[in-house]
Design a protein around this motif. Structure first.
Motif, PDB file in Angstrom:
ATOM      1  N   GLN A 130      15.287 -12.773 -12.096  1.00  0.00           N
ATOM      2  CA  GLN A 130      15.467 -14.143 -12.600  1.00  0.00           C
ATOM      3  C   GLN A 130      14.219 -14.594 -13.356  1.00  0.00           C
ATOM      4  O   GLN A 130      13.164 -13.995 -13.225  1.00  0.00           O
ATOM      5  N   VAL A 131      14.398 -15.663 -14.120  1.00  0.00           N
ATOM      6  CA  VAL A 131      13.270 -16.256 -14.846  1.00  0.00           C
ATOM      7  C   VAL A 131      12.746 -17.430 -14.024  1.00  0.00           C
ATOM      8  O   VAL A 131      13.485 -18.368 -13.737  1.00  0.00           O
ATOM      9  N   HIS A 132      11.480 -17.333 -13.592  1.00  0.00           N
ATOM     10  CA  HIS A 132      10.833 -18.423 -12.850  1.00  0.00           C
ATOM     11  C   HIS A 132       9.946 -19.209 -13.813  1.00  0.00           C
ATOM     12  O   HIS A 132       9.915 -18.941 -15.013  1.00  0.00           O
ATOM     13  N   GLU A 133       9.180 -20.130 -13.240  1.00  0.00           N
ATOM     14  CA  GLU A 133       8.276 -20.930 -14.050  1.00  0.00           C
ATOM     15  C   GLU A 133       6.947 -21.108 -13.338  1.00  0.00           C
ATOM     16  O   GLU A 133       6.912 -21.228 -12.109  1.00  0.00           O
ATOM     17  N   ARG A 134       5.882 -21.077 -14.105  1.00  0.00           N
ATOM     18  CA  ARG A 134       4.564 -21.434 -13.554  1.00  0.00           C
ATOM     19  C   ARG A 134       3.932 -22.418 -14.538  1.00  0.00           C
ATOM     20  O   ARG A 134       3.626 -22.045 -15.677  1.00  0.00           O
ATOM     21  N   GLY A 135       3.779 -23.643 -14.130  1.00  0.00           N
ATOM     22  CA  GLY A 135       3.193 -24.662 -14.997  1.00  0.00           C
ATOM     23  C   GLY A 135       3.892 -24.739 -16.348  1.00  0.00           C
ATOM     24  O   GLY A 135       3.231 -24.851 -17.381  1.00  0.00           O
ATOM     25  N   GLY A 136       5.221 -24.626 -16.340  1.00  0.00           N
ATOM     26  CA  GLY A 136       5.981 -24.734 -17.582  1.00  0.00           C
ATOM     27  C   GLY A 136       6.087 -23.423 -18.358  1.00  0.00           C
ATOM     28  O   GLY A 136       6.729 -23.373 -19.409  1.00  0.00           O
ATOM     29  N   ARG A 137       5.446 -22.363 -17.850  1.00  0.00           N
ATOM     30  CA  ARG A 137       5.537 -21.066 -18.548  1.00  0.00           C
ATOM     31  C   ARG A 137       6.562 -20.160 -17.858  1.00  0.00           C
ATOM     32  O   ARG A 137       6.531 -20.031 -16.627  1.00  0.00           O
ATOM     33  N   PRO A 138       7.431 -19.512 -18.639  1.00  0.00           N
ATOM     34  CA  PRO A 138       8.396 -18.600 -18.026  1.00  0.00           C
ATOM     35  C   PRO A 138       7.701 -17.397 -17.383  1.00  0.00           C
ATOM     36  O   PRO A 138       6.744 -16.860 -17.947  1.00  0.00           O
ATOM     37  N   VAL A 139       8.195 -17.016 -16.212  1.00  0.00           N
ATOM     38  CA  VAL A 139       7.648 -15.869 -15.468  1.00  0.00           C
ATOM     39  C   VAL A 139       8.814 -14.949 -15.107  1.00  0.00           C
ATOM     40  O   VAL A 139       9.787 -15.397 -14.514  1.00  0.00           O
ATOM     41  N   VAL A 140       8.711 -13.696 -15.509  1.00  0.00           N
ATOM     42  CA  VAL A 140       9.782 -12.724 -15.266  1.00  0.00           C
ATOM     43  C   VAL A 140       9.199 -11.538 -14.479  1.00  0.00           C
ATOM     44  O   VAL A 140       8.705 -10.575 -15.064  1.00  0.00           O
ATOM     45  N   PRO A 141       9.243 -11.611 -13.142  1.00  0.00           N
ATOM     46  CA  PRO A 141       8.660 -10.524 -12.349  1.00  0.00           C
ATOM     47  C   PRO A 141       9.488  -9.242 -12.466  1.00  0.00           C
ATOM     48  O   PRO A 141      10.714  -9.303 -12.553  1.00  0.00           O
ATOM     49  N   THR A 142       8.801  -8.123 -12.451  1.00  0.00           N
ATOM     50  CA  THR A 142       9.524  -6.852 -12.388  1.00  0.00           C
ATOM     51  C   THR A 142       8.736  -5.871 -11.531  1.00  0.00           C
ATOM     52  O   THR A 142       7.668  -6.182 -11.013  1.00  0.00           O
ATOM     53  N   PHE A 143       9.309  -4.665 -11.376  1.00  0.00           N
ATOM     54  CA  PHE A 143       8.680  -3.657 -10.524  1.00  0.00           C
ATOM     55  C   PHE A 143       7.358  -3.169 -11.126  1.00  0.00           C
ATOM     56  O   PHE A 143       7.191  -3.133 -12.347  1.00  0.00           O
ATOM     57  N   HIS A 144       6.461  -2.751 -10.257  1.00  0.00           N
ATOM     58  CA  HIS A 144       5.211  -2.145 -10.719  1.00  0.00           C
ATOM     59  C   HIS A 144       5.522  -0.737 -11.253  1.00  0.00           C
ATOM     60  O   HIS A 144       6.308   0.003 -10.655  1.00  0.00           O
ATOM     61  N   PRO A 145       4.917  -0.350 -12.384  1.00  0.00           N
ATOM     62  CA  PRO A 145       5.190   0.986 -12.941  1.00  0.00           C
ATOM     63  C   PRO A 145       4.893   2.127 -11.961  1.00  0.00           C
ATOM     64  O   PRO A 145       5.578   3.160 -11.996  1.00  0.00           O
ATOM     65  N   ALA A 146       3.904   1.959 -11.076  1.00  0.00           N
ATOM     66  CA  ALA A 146       3.626   3.026 -10.094  1.00  0.00           C
ATOM     67  C   ALA A 146       4.820   3.190  -9.153  1.00  0.00           C
ATOM     68  O   ALA A 146       5.163   4.306  -8.750  1.00  0.00           O
ATOM     69  N   TYR A 147       5.478   2.087  -8.823  1.00  0.00           N
ATOM     70  CA  TYR A 147       6.687   2.145  -7.999  1.00  0.00           C
ATOM     71  C   TYR A 147       7.806   2.835  -8.781  1.00  0.00           C
ATOM     72  O   TYR A 147       8.556   3.652  -8.223  1.00  0.00           O
ATOM     73  N   LEU A 148       7.905   2.546 -10.079  1.00  0.00           N
ATOM     74  CA  LEU A 148       8.955   3.172 -10.896  1.00  0.00           C
ATOM     75  C   LEU A 148       8.744   4.685 -11.010  1.00  0.00           C
ATOM     76  O   LEU A 148       9.713   5.441 -11.104  1.00  0.00           O
ATOM     77  N   LEU A 149       7.477   5.115 -10.975  1.00  0.00           N
ATOM     78  CA  LEU A 149       7.210   6.558 -11.008  1.00  0.00           C
ATOM     79  C   LEU A 149       7.723   7.216  -9.727  1.00  0.00           C
ATOM     80  O   LEU A 149       8.202   8.349  -9.733  1.00  0.00           O
ATOM     81  N   ARG A 150       7.647   6.477  -8.607  1.00  0.00           N
ATOM     82  CA  ARG A 150       8.140   7.013  -7.320  1.00  0.00           C
ATOM     83  C   ARG A 150       9.648   6.832  -7.187  1.00  0.00           C
ATOM     84  O   ARG A 150      10.303   7.597  -6.498  1.00  0.00           O
ATOM     85  N   SER A 151      10.193   5.815  -7.833  1.00  0.00           N
ATOM     86  CA  SER A 151      11.625   5.486  -7.720  1.00  0.00           C
ATOM     87  C   SER A 151      12.229   5.322  -9.108  1.00  0.00           C
ATOM     88  O   SER A 151      12.569   4.197  -9.517  1.00  0.00           O
ATOM     89  N   PRO A 152      12.359   6.420  -9.878  1.00  0.00           N
ATOM     90  CA  PRO A 152      12.814   6.302 -11.277  1.00  0.00           C
ATOM     91  C   PRO A 152      14.206   5.683 -11.405  1.00  0.00           C
ATOM     92  O   PRO A 152      14.527   5.128 -12.454  1.00  0.00           O
TER      93      PRO A 152
END
Ligand code: URA
Length: 179
Positions: A130-152
């Motif tokens: 989902q798209v969150h907000e921090r002080g009016g700025r959009p924030v789009v969290p996603t997985f850490h690339p190191a996690y993606l290397l372990r869980s492609p």
């Protein structure tokens, strides 16, 4: 030259940020690893190569057109997780970076970054998608690339998040996306 926490005794150098941010995108990772500690540049190791692919092949942007920073500026020994004390000591630097950059969208990579940017304690599963907000700025969290290397298998979920961020930015989706 920061000596505010014990990581100053084991680091080679601080790793502050990378990129000129012309696109207005800020990626926030967790902490430097061995390659970053050696070079002084965030996300240059294996996880960094995957992040570079996400930026260049997925988003169609030159890596230099985004900003990249981390929750911690110094490498935790043996790549252990940041402690609450280290995060409390170091994150005022990141908060000031965000203020000065004034990014159009923030993409926290992994749980530590997402929790700090959003100011909440939650699981990655609860924060991403989902798209969150921090002080009016959009924030789009996603997985850490190191996690993606372990869980492609999770790369397709990450690609959905990246497309969400691209939508916020009004960036065209590449005809043949691939990360
Ligand atoms: N992982 C991170 O979270 N940050 C880096 O700079 C490198 C690897």
């Amino acid at each position: 030259r920061c000596t505010e926490c014990g990581l100053c005794r084991t680091r080679t150098q601080t790793v502050f940020q990378d990129g000129a941010g012309a696109s207005g995108v800020l990626f926030v990772g967790e902490a430097p690893g061995a390659d970053e500690d050696r070079t002084g540049v965030p996300f240059v190791g294996r996880a960094g190569q995957l992040l570079t692919d996400i930026i260049t092949k997925g988003m169609g942007l030159p890596r230099a057109d985004v900003w990249i920073a981390n929750v911690l500026k110094c490498r935790p020994p043996d790549n252990r997780e940041p402690t609450p004390a280290e995060k409390a000591t170091c994150t005022p630097f990141l908060d000031r970076q965000i203020e000065l950059m004034a990014p159009r969208v923030i993409i926290p990579l992994g749980r530590h970054a997402a929790m700090h940017v959003l100011g909440i304690e939650a699981s990655m599963g609860a924060m991403r998608g989902q798209v969150h907000e921090r002080g009016g700025r959009p924030v789009v969290p996603t997985f850490h690339p190191a996690y993606l290397l372990r869980s492609p298998g999770e790369k397709k979920e990450c690609w959905k998040d990246i497309q969400r961020a691209m939508e916020v930015l009004g960036l065209p989706l590449p005809k043949k996306p691939g990360m």
